[in-house]
Design a protein around this motif. Structure first.
Motif, short mmCIF file in Angstrom:
data_model
loop_
_atom_site.label_atom_id
_atom_site.label_comp_id
_atom_site.label_asym_id
_atom_site.label_seq_id
_atom_site.Cartn_x
_atom_site.Cartn_y
_atom_site.Cartn_z
N CYS A 3 101.45 -4.72 -17.69
CA CYS A 3 100.64 -5.93 -17.84
C CYS A 3 100.65 -6.25 -19.33
N CYS A 6 97.04 -5.84 -21.41
CA CYS A 6 96.50 -4.53 -21.83
C CYS A 6 97.62 -3.55 -22.18
N HIS A 42 97.13 -7.68 -14.45
CA HIS A 42 95.92 -7.22 -13.77
C HIS A 42 94.99 -8.42 -13.66
N CYS A 45 92.32 -8.25 -16.31
CA CYS A 45 92.80 -8.54 -17.66
C CYS A 45 92.85 -10.05 -17.89
ZN LIG Z 1 96.23 -5.33 -17.84
#
Ligand SMILES: [Zn+2]
Ligand SMILES: [Zn+2]
Length: 218
Positions: A3, A6, A42, A45
């Motif tokens: 991702c 993050c 995500h 996120c």
């Molecule tokens: Zn993430």
């Protein structure tokens, strides 16, 4: 795959806590795919990214910068109008007239979403003008500039690059040709201008067809 918000694997749980109603607490490792560009993140996120930003009503894909949803700016109220000048032409566009756009904004008090709420802002140099060739491309861009105006994206309140004064109304990254000739370098000829301003508008999510609503797949 990771991702890119993050920088952790999509197989792992998002490091952003699922602490409000919008996130799906029962599935903290939910992953979503943006439907236009297919980039995957995500869910938590993406939500955290949105909540930490200006909450302009849109999300920009952190991978490719595509804008989902409609972005609204903070341009102070005023007016935008235009007229066609049939007996003028712009250098590079000898066969058509000129679209002259007029923006007018008056001094006022900053609102809650401005940099210094309650403080005065100064609108210097208004009315301001923008010139386009009166042909199909020019008319297309006029429509986009109107959209940008209604979304409050044309100007913003900030510090003037030329005078260094704060709390003034400044152009907001959508360049305008402010003169017909090129006496101060902000006019025509400029064969790249129509392409460039189209790109700048796209960067703000202002496009002809609004098919960029945020849809996603789990
Ligand atoms: Zn993430
Ligand atoms: Zn993307």
């Amino acid at each position: 795959k990771d991702c890119c918000i993050c920088c952790d694997s999509l197989k792992n749980v998002s490091s952003f806590p699922a602490d409000d109603d919008e996130s799906c607490e029962d599935n903290p490792n939910r992953v979503i795919k943006l439907h236009k560009c297919s980039h995957v993140f995500h869910y938590n996120c993406l939500l955290a990214m949105y909540n930490s930003g200006k909450k302009e009503g849109s999300i920009q894909c952190p991978s490719c910068k595509y804008i989902y949803g409609i972005k609204y700016g903070d341009c102070p109220s005023g007016s935008m109008s235009y007229e066609i000048l049939n007996n003028c032409s712009l250098s590079g566009y000898p066969d058509c007239g000129v679209i002259k756009i007029t923006y007018d904004i008056k001094n006022g008090i900053q609102e809650s979403f401005h940099p210094n709420p309650g403080k005065q802002y100064t609108a210097t140099g208004f009315p301001r003008y923008g010139y386009l060739p009166h042909n199909l491309d020019g008319l297309k861009i006029l429509q986009l500039l109107k959209k940008a105006w209604f979304r409050r994206l044309t100007f913003t309140i900030g510090t003037s690059v030329t005078t260094g004064r704060a709390n003034v109304v400044v152009w907001n990254e959508i360049h305008h040709k402010t003169e017909m000739d090129n006496k101060s370098g902000h006019g025509y000829p400029d064969p790249e201008y129509l392409n460039n301003v189209t790109k700048e508008l796209t960067f703000h999510g202002v496009v002809e067809k609004d098919d960029n609503e945020l849809e996603y797949n789990d």
